[in-house]
Design a protein around this motif. Structure first.
Motif, mmCIF file in Angstrom:
data_model
loop_
_atom_site.group_PDB
_atom_site.id
_atom_site.type_symbol
_atom_site.label_atom_id
_atom_site.label_comp_id
_atom_site.label_asym_id
_atom_site.label_seq_id
_atom_site.Cartn_x
_atom_site.Cartn_y
_atom_site.Cartn_z
ATOM 1 N N LYS A 52 0.793 -1.228 0.000
ATOM 2 C CA LYS A 52 0.000 0.000 0.000
ATOM 3 C C LYS A 52 0.829 1.285 0.000
ATOM 4 O O LYS A 52 0.293 2.367 0.176
ATOM 5 N N VAL A 53 2.119 1.175 -0.235
ATOM 6 C CA VAL A 53 2.970 2.369 -0.268
ATOM 7 C C VAL A 53 2.750 3.161 -1.551
ATOM 8 O O VAL A 53 2.637 2.605 -2.637
ATOM 9 N N VAL A 54 2.695 4.485 -1.401
ATOM 10 C CA VAL A 54 2.720 5.406 -2.543
ATOM 11 C C VAL A 54 3.840 6.398 -2.262
ATOM 12 O O VAL A 54 3.829 7.064 -1.228
ATOM 13 N N ASN A 55 4.833 6.488 -3.159
ATOM 14 C CA ASN A 55 5.912 7.440 -2.872
ATOM 15 C C ASN A 55 5.565 8.835 -3.386
ATOM 16 O O ASN A 55 4.503 9.051 -3.966
ATOM 17 N N GLN A 56 6.450 9.792 -3.149
ATOM 18 C CA GLN A 56 6.123 11.186 -3.473
ATOM 19 C C GLN A 56 6.040 11.455 -4.968
ATOM 20 O O GLN A 56 5.560 12.504 -5.380
#
Length: 221
Positions: free
Chosen positions: A83-87
């Motif tokens: 579920k990670v979303v980076n910048q």
């Protein structure tokens, strides 16, 4: 004074022994590694790279199989977090961009639909590998086993680098002897991925020029 010095020496010796006892590292069993049930939906950057062997990252010890390859790569990309979303907007366990998702048949997938579907992410990862393996098939045959820019070239290193930079950038890197390199927004290079993810068995991945993830009635096929 002598007694004070002796006393201080004894204290330091005991203290040093205790410190060493607490610093002893125990082996960690990653075979039961799971993020099930944890609240993992947050915005996080990727991790800056280090170009030597003093990397701070501890990769899961799953051997040199395909599973070991994909989990080690996922650990580098997101610490294995679906579920990670980076910048920069890259999504999920393997940090996919929208352009790559479109190439493998997920042009209209919603962000949350993708993040909340681990099975879909795993199939997307395999489809992308399969497509890249077809694109890079001649380069794998030509360069595997050779040394480029101080790194022994392997199929898994090539496929990992294509996941990072795209197959076109990997072609240019290999065919220029590592002169024409690539670095992403965090400074991660093709050379680093070639070295870090070399030597895995990726024969499980079948090359397919038209590899896609197909959806029908919201089910992954």
């Amino acid at each position: 004074m002598v007694n004070k010095i002796i006393g201080l020496s004894i204290i330091l010796t005991i203290g040093g022994g205790l410190a060493l006892s607490f610093n002893t590292k125990e082996s960690i069993d990653f075979s039961s590694y799971s993020t099930a049930g944890l609240d993992l939906h947050y915005i996080a950057p990727n991790f800056n790279e280090i170009e030597d062997d003093s990397s701070e990252f501890v990769f899961p010890e799953l051997g040199k199989s395909y599973v070991g390859f994909k989990e080690a790569l996922a650990f580098k990309e997101s610490r294995g977090n679906y579920k990670v979303v980076n910048q920069f907007g890259y999504l999920g366990k393997y940090q996919f961009g929208k352009g790559t998702l479109a190439l493998i048949g997920l042009r209209n997938i919603g962000k949350n639909d993708f993040l909340n579907n681990p099975a879909l992410q795993e199939q997307a990862f395999y489809a992308n590998l399969s497509r890249n393996k077809w694109i890079l098939r001649r380069d794998i045959t030509r360069f595997e086993g050779r040394t480029v820019n101080g790194v022994k070239i392997t199929e898994s290193g090539i496929l990992a680098s294509a996941h990072l930079a795209g197959p076109g950038a990997v072609k240019r890197y290999l065919r220029t002897g590592g002169v024409e390199g690539f670095a992403d927004a965090f400074g991660t290079t093709i050379r680093y991925y070639m070295r870090r993810f070399g030597g895995y068995d990726t024969s499980f991945v079948v090359q397919d020029r038209k590899a896609k993830v197909l959806l029908e009635n919201d089910q992954v096929l």
